[in-house]
Design a protein around this motif. Structure first.
Motif, short mmCIF file in Angstrom:
data_model
loop_
_atom_site.label_atom_id
_atom_site.label_comp_id
_atom_site.label_asym_id
_atom_site.label_seq_id
_atom_site.Cartn_x
_atom_site.Cartn_y
_atom_site.Cartn_z
N GLY A 234 0.84 -1.18 0.00
CA GLY A 234 0.00 0.00 0.00
C GLY A 234 0.88 1.24 0.00
O GLY A 234 1.97 1.23 0.57
N PHE A 235 0.41 2.29 -0.66
CA PHE A 235 1.17 3.55 -0.72
C PHE A 235 0.23 4.70 -0.37
O PHE A 235 -0.93 4.69 -0.76
CB PHE A 235 1.75 3.75 -2.13
N PRO A 236 0.74 5.69 0.37
CA PRO A 236 -0.14 6.79 0.81
C PRO A 236 -0.55 7.70 -0.33
O PRO A 236 0.15 7.82 -1.33
CB PRO A 236 0.72 7.53 1.84
N ALA A 237 -1.69 8.36 -0.15
CA ALA A 237 -2.17 9.33 -1.13
C ALA A 237 -1.23 10.53 -1.15
O ALA A 237 -0.60 10.86 -0.15
CB ALA A 237 -3.59 9.77 -0.78
N SER A 238 -1.14 11.17 -2.31
CA SER A 238 -0.30 12.36 -2.43
C SER A 238 -0.98 13.36 -3.35
O SER A 238 -1.35 13.04 -4.47
CB SER A 238 1.06 11.97 -3.01
N PHE A 239 -1.17 14.57 -2.84
CA PHE A 239 -1.82 15.61 -3.66
C PHE A 239 -0.86 16.23 -4.66
O PHE A 239 -1.25 16.69 -5.71
CB PHE A 239 -2.35 16.74 -2.77
N PHE A 240 0.42 16.24 -4.32
CA PHE A 240 1.35 17.09 -5.06
C PHE A 240 2.11 16.34 -6.14
O PHE A 240 2.34 16.87 -7.21
CB PHE A 240 2.33 17.74 -4.08
N THR A 241 2.50 15.10 -5.86
CA THR A 241 3.38 14.41 -6.81
C THR A 241 2.69 13.27 -7.53
O THR A 241 3.24 12.71 -8.47
CB THR A 241 4.61 13.85 -6.08
N GLY A 242 1.48 12.89 -7.12
CA GLY A 242 0.88 11.68 -7.68
C GLY A 242 1.51 10.45 -7.04
O GLY A 242 2.56 10.54 -6.40
N VAL A 243 0.86 9.32 -7.18
CA VAL A 243 1.35 8.07 -6.60
C VAL A 243 1.86 7.19 -7.73
O VAL A 243 1.19 7.05 -8.75
CB VAL A 243 0.20 7.37 -5.83
N THR A 244 3.03 6.62 -7.56
CA THR A 244 3.59 5.75 -8.60
C THR A 244 4.01 4.39 -8.06
O THR A 244 4.44 3.52 -8.82
CB THR A 244 4.84 6.41 -9.25
N GLY A 245 3.91 4.21 -6.74
CA GLY A 245 4.44 3.00 -6.10
C GLY A 245 3.83 1.71 -6.62
O GLY A 245 4.53 0.69 -6.74
N TYR A 246 2.53 1.73 -6.93
CA TYR A 246 1.86 0.49 -7.36
C TYR A 246 2.41 0.03 -8.71
O TYR A 246 2.74 -1.14 -8.89
CB TYR A 246 0.35 0.70 -7.44
N THR A 247 2.51 0.95 -9.66
CA THR A 247 3.00 0.54 -10.99
C THR A 247 4.50 0.23 -10.95
O THR A 247 4.95 -0.73 -11.58
CB THR A 247 2.74 1.65 -12.03
N ARG A 248 5.27 1.03 -10.21
CA ARG A 248 6.72 0.79 -10.16
C ARG A 248 7.02 -0.57 -9.52
O ARG A 248 7.86 -1.33 -10.02
CB ARG A 248 7.41 1.91 -9.38
N SER A 249 6.35 -0.88 -8.42
CA SER A 249 6.62 -2.16 -7.74
C SER A 249 6.13 -3.33 -8.59
O SER A 249 6.79 -4.37 -8.69
CB SER A 249 5.98 -2.19 -6.35
N MET A 250 4.95 -3.19 -9.22
CA MET A 250 4.41 -4.30 -10.03
C MET A 250 5.26 -4.54 -11.27
O MET A 250 5.46 -5.70 -11.67
CB MET A 250 2.96 -4.02 -10.42
N THR A 251 5.78 -3.48 -11.88
CA THR A 251 6.67 -3.65 -13.04
C THR A 251 7.89 -4.48 -12.63
O THR A 251 8.30 -5.41 -13.34
CB THR A 251 7.12 -2.27 -13.57
#
Length: 219
Positions: free
Chosen positions: A72-89
């Protein structure tokens, strides 16, 4: 079975590890900080790995029957979230290199941008905008899995999560982005993390949701 668990120190991941060990599986927990995993068991191996590096994970994926991810990755207003795609790749690449072809991962209800239109006013206009950065990246990860031909993936989509152990309650499932109730409307429910882990582990003995996303809740 031999299970590699990514995100094993998270709240859902800890339930998953404990239940898998109780069911007699052999678990390799890939963690960033081994001190966060308090459980010890003869069938548990705790290893340090970088979830964004295929090279770091592939040594631990070798000879596993299945990869299960509770990241799980926390929400981010400023930078967007990329952890799900980066880790799954990275995970998919490591799986392809080690010829592990089964992954079970979790996202959430309402990952698809238009799927929340039937939800309650509070969810639609207050909650979903707050976590849209997370849901969007989860959706991108789901799309990424749909494009992988050699991986038998299942995406489990729970609604809100409560930090509660598993129950014996029956699951309601739906191949979609939420579970509709009798009127076609989604119930505004949350599910215990222990039950999400229980559902994910139930998929080890079933091909019911291979290459599919399944929204779940409990009765």
């Amino acid at each position: 079975m031999k299970i590699a668990v990514v995100g094993a120190t998270g709240q859902t991941g800890q339930y998953l590890v404990n239940q898998a060990l109780l069911q007699g599986h052999v678990v390799t927990a890939l963690v960033r900080n081994p001190g966060k995993l308090t459980v010890t068991h003869e069938n548990l191996k705790v290893v340090t790995a970088d979830i964004f590096s295929a090279d770091s994970m592939k040594t631990h994926f070798k000879d596993q029957d299945v990869v299960m991810s509770c990241l799980g990755f926390p929400a981010s207003f400023f930078t967007g979230v990329t952890g799900y795609t980066r880790s799954m790749t990275a995970m998919v690449s490591a799986m392809q290199e080690t010829q592990v072809n089964r992954i079970i991962t979790m996202t959430s209800w309402y990952t698809e941008p238009n799927s929340g239109t039937q939800s309650s006013y509070l969810i639609r206009f207050l909650l979903l905008p707050l976590i849209r950065s997370v849901l969007s990246n989860m959706y991108e990860m789901e799309q990424l899995l749909q494009k992988t031909e050699d991986i038998n993936w299942t995406v489990v989509r729970p609604p809100g999560l409560k930090n509660l152990p598993a129950t014996a309650q029956e699951f309601l499932t739906h191949e979609g982005y939420f579970v509709p109730d009798n009127n076609g409307q989604p119930p505004g429910s949350a599910v215990g993390r222990g039950d999400v882990a229980r559902f994910m582990l139930s998929l080890l003995n079933s091909n019911a949701w291979v290459k599919k996303g399944v929204a779940i809740t409990t009765k």
